[in-house]
Design a protein around this motif. Structure first.
Motif, PDB file in Angstrom:
ATOM      1  N   GLU A 323       0.815  -1.217   0.000  1.00 40.58           N
ATOM      2  CA  GLU A 323       0.000   0.000   0.000  1.00 40.58           C
ATOM      3  C   GLU A 323       0.848   1.266   0.000  1.00 40.58           C
ATOM      4  O   GLU A 323       0.399   2.347  -0.389  1.00 40.58           O
ATOM      5  CB  GLU A 323      -0.945  -0.005   1.206  1.00 40.58           C
ATOM      6  CG  GLU A 323      -0.254   0.032   2.561  1.00 40.58           C
ATOM      7  CD  GLU A 323       0.138  -1.351   3.042  1.00 40.58           C
ATOM      8  OE1 GLU A 323       0.623  -1.465   4.181  1.00 40.58           O
ATOM      9  OE2 GLU A 323      -0.042  -2.315   2.264  1.00 40.58           O
ATOM     10  N   GLN A 326       4.568   3.326  -4.555  1.00 42.80           N
ATOM     11  CA  GLN A 326       4.027   4.225  -5.566  1.00 42.80           C
ATOM     12  C   GLN A 326       4.739   3.991  -6.894  1.00 42.80           C
ATOM     13  O   GLN A 326       5.953   3.765  -6.924  1.00 42.80           O
ATOM     14  CB  GLN A 326       4.195   5.692  -5.143  1.00 42.80           C
ATOM     15  CG  GLN A 326       3.466   6.049  -3.851  1.00 42.80           C
ATOM     16  CD  GLN A 326       1.958   5.924  -3.993  1.00 42.80           C
ATOM     17  OE1 GLN A 326       1.407   6.153  -5.074  1.00 42.80           O
ATOM     18  NE2 GLN A 326       1.283   5.567  -2.896  1.00 42.80           N
ATOM     19  N   GLU A 373       0.424  -3.924 -11.607  1.00 40.21           N
ATOM     20  CA  GLU A 373      -0.830  -3.204 -11.392  1.00 40.21           C
ATOM     21  C   GLU A 373      -1.805  -3.548 -12.510  1.00 40.21           C
ATOM     22  O   GLU A 373      -1.426  -3.574 -13.686  1.00 40.21           O
ATOM     23  CB  GLU A 373      -0.600  -1.696 -11.368  1.00 40.21           C
ATOM     24  CG  GLU A 373       0.179  -1.195 -10.177  1.00 40.21           C
ATOM     25  CD  GLU A 373       0.248   0.332 -10.146  1.00 40.21           C
ATOM     26  OE1 GLU A 373      -0.320   0.964 -11.077  1.00 40.21           O
ATOM     27  OE2 GLU A 373       0.865   0.895  -9.223  1.00 40.21           O
ATOM     28  N   LYS A 374      -3.046  -3.825 -12.111  1.00 40.51           N
ATOM     29  CA  LYS A 374      -4.132  -3.971 -13.079  1.00 40.51           C
ATOM     30  C   LYS A 374      -5.389  -3.403 -12.427  1.00 40.51           C
ATOM     31  O   LYS A 374      -5.867  -3.904 -11.410  1.00 40.51           O
ATOM     32  CB  LYS A 374      -4.318  -5.427 -13.506  1.00 40.51           C
ATOM     33  CG  LYS A 374      -4.581  -6.420 -12.398  1.00 40.51           C
ATOM     34  CD  LYS A 374      -4.866  -7.806 -12.967  1.00 40.51           C
ATOM     35  CE  LYS A 374      -5.199  -8.793 -11.849  1.00 40.51           C
ATOM     36  NZ  LYS A 374      -5.552 -10.131 -12.387  1.00 40.51           N
ATOM     37  N   GLY A 375      -5.888  -2.352 -13.017  1.00 42.03           N
ATOM     38  CA  GLY A 375      -7.035  -1.668 -12.418  1.00 42.03           C
ATOM     39  C   GLY A 375      -6.653  -1.047 -11.086  1.00 42.03           C
ATOM     40  O   GLY A 375      -5.654  -0.319 -10.967  1.00 42.03           O
ATOM     41  N   ASN A 376      -7.437  -1.333 -10.047  1.00 46.77           N
ATOM     42  CA  ASN A 376      -7.167  -0.816  -8.710  1.00 46.77           C
ATOM     43  C   ASN A 376      -6.369  -1.783  -7.851  1.00 46.77           C
ATOM     44  O   ASN A 376      -6.163  -1.528  -6.662  1.00 46.77           O
ATOM     45  CB  ASN A 376      -8.497  -0.488  -8.012  1.00 46.77           C
ATOM     46  CG  ASN A 376      -9.271   0.607  -8.734  1.00 46.77           C
ATOM     47  OD1 ASN A 376      -8.662   1.514  -9.317  1.00 46.77           O
ATOM     48  ND2 ASN A 376     -10.599   0.511  -8.738  1.00 46.77           N
ATOM     49  N   HIS A 377      -5.942  -2.903  -8.442  1.00 49.58           N
ATOM     50  CA  HIS A 377      -5.218  -3.920  -7.688  1.00 49.58           C
ATOM     51  C   HIS A 377      -3.722  -3.803  -7.970  1.00 49.58           C
ATOM     52  O   HIS A 377      -3.292  -3.491  -9.093  1.00 49.58           O
ATOM     53  CB  HIS A 377      -5.716  -5.318  -8.054  1.00 49.58           C
ATOM     54  CG  HIS A 377      -7.176  -5.532  -7.782  1.00 49.58           C
ATOM     55  ND1 HIS A 377      -7.673  -5.751  -6.527  1.00 49.58           N
ATOM     56  CD2 HIS A 377      -8.254  -5.525  -8.619  1.00 49.58           C
ATOM     57  CE1 HIS A 377      -8.977  -5.889  -6.573  1.00 49.58           C
ATOM     58  NE2 HIS A 377      -9.370  -5.751  -7.844  1.00 49.58           N
ATOM     59  N   LYS A 378      -2.933  -4.089  -6.938  1.00 48.53           N
ATOM     60  CA  LYS A 378      -1.485  -3.955  -7.030  1.00 48.53           C
ATOM     61  C   LYS A 378      -0.841  -5.018  -6.152  1.00 48.53           C
ATOM     62  O   LYS A 378      -1.369  -5.371  -5.089  1.00 48.53           O
ATOM     63  CB  LYS A 378      -1.092  -2.546  -6.573  1.00 48.53           C
ATOM     64  CG  LYS A 378       0.400  -2.278  -6.575  1.00 48.53           C
ATOM     65  CD  LYS A 378       0.676  -0.791  -6.406  1.00 48.53           C
ATOM     66  CE  LYS A 378      -0.014  -0.213  -5.173  1.00 48.53           C
ATOM     67  NZ  LYS A 378       0.308   1.209  -4.947  1.00 48.53           N
TER      68      LYS A 378
END
Length: 390
Positions: A323, A326, A373-378
């Protein structure tokens, strides 16, 4: 003994006669009965089937057993067991043997050490791969190799035998046709000589009597040759029909081999899928083990300039806080996922084959992993599961 010698002499004479006849046919000096176009196509198709079935069979043997001892593609001991109709003993595969060696080495190197522990895990996986290979070999031999071998050693031998018999009957038929033709020519010549009235002053009456007698003999010879020709034609037609039925059965052979090919593909797909699952499980297990080499590499990469006093780094040596990571302003790339991947924990990202994701690296991160990263998932993703796109 006398009977055997006569039989041998008769067979040798017949062989020489047919050899001469076959040579004359090749040189265009003798008559040859031609088969119809459909029959010739059936023969060509059968020859093609035998040729490629044999090649596929041999190469499949090489694929399933890459190190044969004898030229037939089978080990000597298996050949002996097969001929003696004994059950072939189960043999340890190379992967199983490698796994056993790794596990034995792990015990020597101490299972509490990273290297020994890793050897133990990899050895277990290699054994599972060997068991999967053994099952695949057995399934492929039964469902694919055996039908091909049965065709080559059974059906094709029967077809070849009937084709040789048909060829011999064709030669006999052509020989009968030649005898009939020669007999008719001689009969016509004798008839022409017999039609001429005798001149008792210049020729002897005995010549006229001989001509009439010769004409009758040639007429009898023609009738005999024509009778033999009818018998030869009947035998040839009967054998041609038998051979045609066998050649038409090649279509059924293709259907059977098609089904066997599908079964072989299914067995191969199941084998590779099982191997892939075993390797995925092994990668996850190795990822959970303490890896001294990876820790040393991480420490070597994490220089003091990367972590300043009074600030916390987004990458820690023990736990990666996803989380807090970046994406950098530059250095991100697109990647295509090669295989499905299930995340082992919350720090990893689950993947599906063929999907596109964005990947990048962060300072101090293990070189075998990237941030995806894909969409809002990491989360972390293994490099080996990706194809980096330019």
């Amino acid at each position: 003994m006398d009977f055997s010698v006569k039989k041998l002499a008769s067979g040798a004479g017949l062989f020489l006669t047919r050899a001469v006849q076959f040579t004359e046919e090749k040189l265009g000096q003798a008559e040859k009965t031609e088969l119809d176009a459909q029959f010739e196509n059936l023969i060509s198709r059968a020859d093609c089937t035998k040729h490629w079935t044999e090649k596929i069979y041999r190469q499949t043997e090489v694929l399933l057993q890459p190190n044969p001892i004898d030229h037939t593609g089978a080990r000597i001991e298996e050949f002996l067991f097969e001929k003696l109709d004994w059950k072939v003993p189960s043999r340890v595969t190379n992967a199983e043997l490698l796994g056993q060696y790794m596990q034995d080495a792990a015990k020597e190197f101490d299972l509490g050490m990273p290297y020994g522990n890793t050897l133990e895990k990899v050895g277990e996986c290699e054994k599972r791969l060997g068991e999967a290979e053994k099952e695949f070999l057995q399934t492929s031999a039964i469902s694919f190799l055996t039908p091909l071998r049965n065709f080559l050693e059974g059906d094709w031998r029967t077809i070849s035998k009937e084709r040789r018999l048909l060829e011999n009957l064709r030669l006999d038929l052509d020989a009968c046709k030649t005898r009939v033709k020669k007999a008719k020519v001689a009969e016509a010549k004798a008839a022409c000589e017999g039609e001429t009235a005798p001149d008792f002053q210049e020729t002897r009456p005995r010549n006229y009597v001989l001509s009439a007698s010769a004409s009758a003999l040639w007429t009898e010879e023609v009738e005999k040759a024509e009778h033999e020709l009818r018998i030869a034609q009947t035998e040839f037609d009967r054998q041609a029909e038998v051979t045609r039925l066998l050649l038409e059965g090649i279509s059924s052979t293709h259907v059977n081999h098609l089904r066997c090919l599908h079964e072989f593909v299914e067995a191969q797909a199941a084998y590779y899928k099982q191997c892939h699952l075993h390797m995925q499980e092994l990668q996850k297990e190795l990822g959970r083990l303490p890896n001294a080499f990876a820790l040393n590499s991480t420490n070597a990469i994490a220089t003091p300039s990367m972590v300043t006093e009074g600030s916390s780094s987004p990458v820690e040596t023990d736990t990666l806080k996803i989380e807090e990571v970046q994406a950098p302003a530059t250095g991100t790339r697109k990647a295509r996922v090669l295989y499905d991947y299930d995340a082992a924990d919350s720090s990893e990202l689950s993947l599906l084959a063929d999907e596109l994701i964005t990947v990048y690296t962060v300072p101090g991160m293990d070189s075998d992993w990237l941030i995806g990263e894909k969409g809002n998932h990491k989360g972390k993703v293994p490099v080996t599961y990706l194809e980096l796109l330019s």
